[in-house]
Enzyme design. Structure first.
Site, PDB file in Angstrom:
ATOM      1  N   ARG A 145      25.597  22.823  72.681  1.00 41.90           N
ATOM      2  CA  ARG A 145      25.253  24.027  73.455  1.00 41.90           C
ATOM      3  C   ARG A 145      24.446  23.737  74.720  1.00 41.90           C
ATOM      4  O   ARG A 145      23.943  24.654  75.363  1.00 41.90           O
ATOM      5  CB  ARG A 145      24.531  25.041  72.572  1.00 41.90           C
ATOM      6  CG  ARG A 145      23.247  24.517  72.007  1.00 41.90           C
ATOM      7  CD  ARG A 145      22.656  25.466  70.996  1.00 41.90           C
ATOM      8  NE  ARG A 145      21.239  25.188  70.838  1.00 41.90           N
ATOM      9  CZ  ARG A 145      20.284  26.086  70.967  1.00 41.90           C
ATOM     10  NH1 ARG A 145      20.562  27.325  71.241  1.00 41.90           N
ATOM     11  NH2 ARG A 145      19.032  25.751  70.811  1.00 41.90           N
ATOM     12  N   HIS A 146      24.314  22.455  75.074  1.00 39.65           N
ATOM     13  CA  HIS A 146      23.601  22.095  76.304  1.00 39.65           C
ATOM     14  C   HIS A 146      24.526  21.375  77.278  1.00 39.65           C
ATOM     15  O   HIS A 146      25.304  20.517  76.876  1.00 39.65           O
ATOM     16  CB  HIS A 146      22.421  21.173  75.996  1.00 39.65           C
ATOM     17  CG  HIS A 146      21.265  21.878  75.366  1.00 39.65           C
ATOM     18  ND1 HIS A 146      21.097  21.925  74.000  1.00 39.65           N
ATOM     19  CD2 HIS A 146      20.240  22.570  75.913  1.00 39.65           C
ATOM     20  CE1 HIS A 146      19.998  22.627  73.738  1.00 39.65           C
ATOM     21  NE2 HIS A 146      19.458  23.028  74.874  1.00 39.65           N
ATOM     22  N   ARG A 149      27.235  30.018  77.122  1.00 34.09           N
ATOM     23  CA  ARG A 149      26.873  30.318  75.727  1.00 34.09           C
ATOM     24  C   ARG A 149      27.420  31.671  75.323  1.00 34.09           C
ATOM     25  O   ARG A 149      27.851  31.874  74.185  1.00 34.09           O
ATOM     26  CB  ARG A 149      25.351  30.321  75.561  1.00 34.09           C
ATOM     27  CG  ARG A 149      24.806  28.924  75.570  1.00 34.09           C
ATOM     28  CD  ARG A 149      23.439  28.882  74.913  1.00 34.09           C
ATOM     29  NE  ARG A 149      22.818  27.603  75.182  1.00 34.09           N
ATOM     30  CZ  ARG A 149      21.538  27.355  75.005  1.00 34.09           C
ATOM     31  NH1 ARG A 149      20.736  28.306  74.574  1.00 34.09           N
ATOM     32  NH2 ARG A 149      21.054  26.161  75.259  1.00 34.09           N
ATOM     33  N   SER A 174      16.692  34.418  78.252  1.00 32.10           N
ATOM     34  CA  SER A 174      15.260  34.647  78.154  1.00 32.10           C
ATOM     35  C   SER A 174      14.744  35.215  79.457  1.00 32.10           C
ATOM     36  O   SER A 174      15.375  35.090  80.499  1.00 32.10           O
ATOM     37  CB  SER A 174      14.511  33.382  77.741  1.00 32.10           C
ATOM     38  OG  SER A 174      14.730  32.369  78.655  1.00 32.10           O
ATOM     39  N   GLU A 233      19.744  31.298  71.060  1.00 29.21           N
ATOM     40  CA  GLU A 233      19.173  31.910  72.262  1.00 29.21           C
ATOM     41  C   GLU A 233      20.246  32.033  73.332  1.00 29.21           C
ATOM     42  O   GLU A 233      20.859  31.050  73.721  1.00 29.21           O
ATOM     43  CB  GLU A 233      18.022  31.033  72.765  1.00 29.21           C
ATOM     44  CG  GLU A 233      17.375  31.595  74.002  1.00 29.21           C
ATOM     45  CD  GLU A 233      16.538  30.561  74.737  1.00 29.21           C
ATOM     46  OE1 GLU A 233      15.709  29.895  74.098  1.00 29.21           O
ATOM     47  OE2 GLU A 233      16.746  30.420  75.957  1.00 29.21           O
ATOM     48  N   ARG A 261      20.126  21.022  84.741  1.00 25.46           N
ATOM     49  CA  ARG A 261      19.031  20.572  83.862  1.00 25.46           C
ATOM     50  C   ARG A 261      19.304  19.129  83.454  1.00 25.46           C
ATOM     51  O   ARG A 261      20.337  18.861  82.809  1.00 25.46           O
ATOM     52  CB  ARG A 261      18.949  21.425  82.591  1.00 25.46           C
ATOM     53  CG  ARG A 261      18.845  22.922  82.816  1.00 25.46           C
ATOM     54  CD  ARG A 261      17.421  23.407  82.940  1.00 25.46           C
ATOM     55  NE  ARG A 261      17.386  24.790  83.379  1.00 25.46           N
ATOM     56  CZ  ARG A 261      16.986  25.815  82.638  1.00 25.46           C
ATOM     57  NH1 ARG A 261      16.561  25.612  81.416  1.00 25.46           N
ATOM     58  NH2 ARG A 261      16.961  27.031  83.125  1.00 25.46           N
ATOM     59  N   GLU A 264      18.826  17.340  81.073  1.00 27.11           N
ATOM     60  CA  GLU A 264      18.445  17.341  79.666  1.00 27.11           C
ATOM     61  C   GLU A 264      19.259  16.293  78.932  1.00 27.11           C
ATOM     62  O   GLU A 264      20.484  16.384  78.882  1.00 27.11           O
ATOM     63  CB  GLU A 264      18.719  18.709  79.047  1.00 27.11           C
ATOM     64  CG  GLU A 264      17.573  19.647  79.272  1.00 27.11           C
ATOM     65  CD  GLU A 264      17.861  21.035  78.722  1.00 27.11           C
ATOM     66  OE1 GLU A 264      17.101  21.485  77.862  1.00 27.11           O
ATOM     67  OE2 GLU A 264      18.832  21.648  79.173  1.00 27.11           O
TER      68      GLU A 264
HETATM   69  P1  AMO Z   1      15.786  29.407  80.266  1.00 25.37           P
HETATM   70  O1  AMO Z   1      15.297  28.076  80.641  1.00 25.37           O
HETATM   71  O2  AMO Z   1      15.478  29.890  78.877  1.00 25.37           O
HETATM   72  O3  AMO Z   1      15.163  30.530  81.222  1.00 25.37           O
HETATM   73  O4  AMO Z   1      17.349  29.510  80.509  1.00 25.37           O
HETATM   74  C1  AMO Z   1      18.028  30.740  80.404  1.00 25.37           C
HETATM   75  C2  AMO Z   1      19.279  30.605  79.564  1.00 25.37           C
HETATM   76  O5  AMO Z   1      20.132  29.620  80.124  1.00 25.37           O
HETATM   77  C3  AMO Z   1      20.829  28.941  79.110  1.00 25.37           C
HETATM   78  N1  AMO Z   1      20.594  27.506  79.227  1.00 25.37           N
HETATM   79  C4  AMO Z   1      21.541  26.554  79.103  1.00 25.37           C
HETATM   80  N2  AMO Z   1      22.875  26.634  78.867  1.00 25.37           N
HETATM   81  C5  AMO Z   1      23.570  25.476  78.796  1.00 25.37           C
HETATM   82  N3  AMO Z   1      23.024  24.256  78.977  1.00 25.37           N
HETATM   83  C6  AMO Z   1      21.705  24.116  79.217  1.00 25.37           C
HETATM   84  N4  AMO Z   1      21.188  22.899  79.406  1.00 25.37           N
HETATM   85  C7  AMO Z   1      20.905  25.299  79.294  1.00 25.37           C
HETATM   86  N5  AMO Z   1      19.594  25.548  79.522  1.00 25.37           N
HETATM   87  C8  AMO Z   1      19.435  26.870  79.471  1.00 25.37           C
HETATM   88  C9  AMO Z   1      20.335  29.473  77.784  1.00 25.37           C
HETATM   89  C10 AMO Z   1      19.014  30.111  78.151  1.00 25.37           C
HETATM   90  O6  AMO Z   1      18.690  31.174  77.306  1.00 25.37           O
HETATM   91  N6  AMO Z   1      14.150  31.342  84.584  1.00 25.37           N
HETATM   92  C11 AMO Z   1      14.362  31.617  83.189  1.00 25.37           C
HETATM   93  C12 AMO Z   1      15.050  32.932  82.976  1.00 25.37           C
HETATM   94  C13 AMO Z   1      14.252  34.137  83.375  1.00 25.37           C
HETATM   95  O7  AMO Z   1      13.071  34.209  82.997  1.00 25.37           O
HETATM   96  O8  AMO Z   1      14.801  35.011  84.045  1.00 25.37           O
HETATM   97  C14 AMO Z   1      15.162  30.485  82.573  1.00 25.37           C
HETATM   98  O9  AMO Z   1      15.814  29.711  83.241  1.00 25.37           O
HETATM   99  O10 AMO Z   1      21.279  30.446  77.322  1.00 25.37           O
END
Ligand code: AMO
Length: 435
Positions: free
Chosen positions: A222-223, A409, A361, A358, A214, A216
């Site tokens: 936490r990212h 996480r 999801s 979170e 990502r 981001e």
């Molecule tokens: P989502 O985008 O909510 O859902 O991501 C799912 C979970 O991944 C973790 N997460 C991260 N952890 C660390 N760094 C990040 N940048 C980051 N981004 C996300 C979170 C989050 O809850 N395709 C859907 C899932 C599905 O519907 O099956 C998805 O990617 O813990």
């Protein structure tokens, strides 16, 4: 071999036996007539005792040259000793220096002086020599095994999907472009499209533990730009409750597995793992919103990080560290989530929150081709870019659902660590591309 025994394979009752141990020089103590080396190997610490009058000149000379964290192999005799922590020490016949460490060290290894996170990450190979840091990664390994055991016991097939792809599933803003021969591709943000396509194949219950990317720029604890996503997808579900049942059992069983098998590491970390109370409450978004608003918060169409934290507090007071939030407004959720026709404007999306954050999801997916295409259009996506995916919905796609869970996480929260970087060997974020 440069080693016949690890530290934990030697015991006081081996008094008189000859052994060869190897590892890093953790400490050097010189009291004149007697000197000590505390050697650290993968399993623990060993005391090497060097009484001046009972060892060779060579051994004394080598001791004089040693620096902390040098790598040595020591051959000698096991001596039972009440004064040594382990109940024995080694009287060396020979000390071979395999590699001399430079001084000063870039950071303290004893854990006595706390180093900045950046210093630790820049020198991760040394950082990992600290007991507490090593314990985290030994526990991380157990989390992976725990998840795999649970999923396999439940007839899920472990898969690996491509990490270079033509289209993203989670919105354009966080895509990393890659020059792919003479065209542009992207690093996948999640295995979403692939795990769903497999629901139309003979593999109708799958899981993957793999990297997700990502772009981001969020600079939070936490990212990450590269994280490990644990995803599962299952076909023939009655509704999203089947998905929640699986996610709930997975979390509880994995935590139990780590708690049971990770005792020595948890002791080093001075942590215990709390097993969440079951069944996890399943709270509809509107009810969660109501709970927060009666607590004085103003909530929009989704929960902000602060809302999640506040809800975490409310739920913790009720004795729950893990719970689901369901039925989010469809507008906030991705195209692949199914809308709830009986409750227009809402969807069968779920989040799993853990300690007020979170963790995962997912939800029930839209498996009906025409509805899926219209949902894509509603989200301003061009179905043409997703033909490879949409095709799988034309020739027999069962109802299905699943979740994606941020593996780091999970480890971070379960071990009560404050920064996600603690649980990644070589983290990637906006500022960090090396080591
Ligand atoms: P989502 O985008 O909510 O859902 O991501 C799912 C979970 O991944 C973790 N997460 C991260 N952890 C660390 N760094 C990040 N940048 C980051 N981004 C996300 C979170 C989050 O809850 N395709 C859907 C899932 C599905 O519907 O099956 C998805 O990617 O813990």
């Amino acid at each position: 071999m440069l080693r016949t025994h690890y530290s934990n394979q030697i015991s006081p009752d081996m008094d008189g036996e000859t052994v060869t141990v190897a590892g890093w020089v953790y400490e050097l103590r010189d009291f004149g007539g007697v000197k000590f080396i505390i050697l650290r190997d993968r399993q623990g610490y060993i005391q090497i005792v060097i009484p001046r009058k009972r060892v060779s000149e060579d051994v004394l000379e080598t001791f004089g040259k040693l620096t902390k964290e040098s790598v040595v192999s020591v051959s000698g005799t096991v001596k039972k000793s009440d004064k040594a922590k382990a109940g024995f020490e080694i009287l060396p016949e020979k000390i071979e220096v395999l590699n001399l460490a430079e001084t000063p060290l870039p950071m303290d290894v004893s854990g006595k002086i706390e180093s900045e996170m950046d210093t630790r990450l820049d020198n991760r190979f040394i950082d990992l020599r600290q007991d507490k840091v090593r314990a985290i990664f030994m526990l991380r390994d157990l989390f992976l095994t725990g998840i795999r055991n649970f999923m396999k016991e439940n007839q899920f097939v472990e898969i690996n999907t491509p990490k270079i792809a033509a289209a993203g599933a989670e919105g354009g803003a966080s895509l990393f472009p890659v020059q792919y021969f003479d065209q542009w591709a992207f690093l996948t943000q999640s295995p979403q499209l692939y795990k769903q396509m497999l629901m139309a194949s003979s593999l109708d219950k799958v899981f993957e533990i793999g990297p997700a990317f990502r772009a981001e720029p969020s600079d939070t604890s936490r990212h990450l730009s590269e994280f490990t996503s644990f995803d599962f997808e299952m076909a023939y579900i009655s509704d999203y409750n089947d998905v929640m049942d699986l996610a709930e059992n997975m979390l509880v069983e994995t935590l139990k597995y780590v708690k049971k098998n990770g005792k020595p590491w948890l002791e080093i970390l001075e942590r215990d793992i709390e097993i969440p109370k079951t069944p996890f409450p399943r709270i509809k978004f509107e009810d969660a919103k109501g709970m927060l608003e009666s607590d004085g918060r103003r909530v929009g169409n989704d929960l902000s990080t602060e809302d999640e934290k506040a809800l975490g507090k409310i739920m913790a007071e009720k004795g729950h560290i893990a719970y689901f939030i369901t039925d989010y407004p469809e507008e906030e959720k991705p195209f692949y989530i199914m809308e709830n026709d009986e409750n227009p404007g809402y969807s069968f999306a779920i989040d799993l929150d853990y300690y007020g954050e979170e963790l995962a999801s997912g939800g029930q997916r839209e498996h009906r081709y025409n509805r899926l295409v219209s949902r894509m259009k509603k989200k301003n996506l061009d179905p043409k870019n997703f033909e490879f995916y949409l095709k799988a919905f034309k020739y027999g796609m069962p109802p299905h659902g699943g979740v994606g869970l941020g593996f780091e996480r999970m480890v971070m929260k379960a071990l009560n660590l404050k920064n996600i970087r603690e649980v990644v060997l070589f983290p990637r974020d906006q500022w960090r591309l090396v080591p």
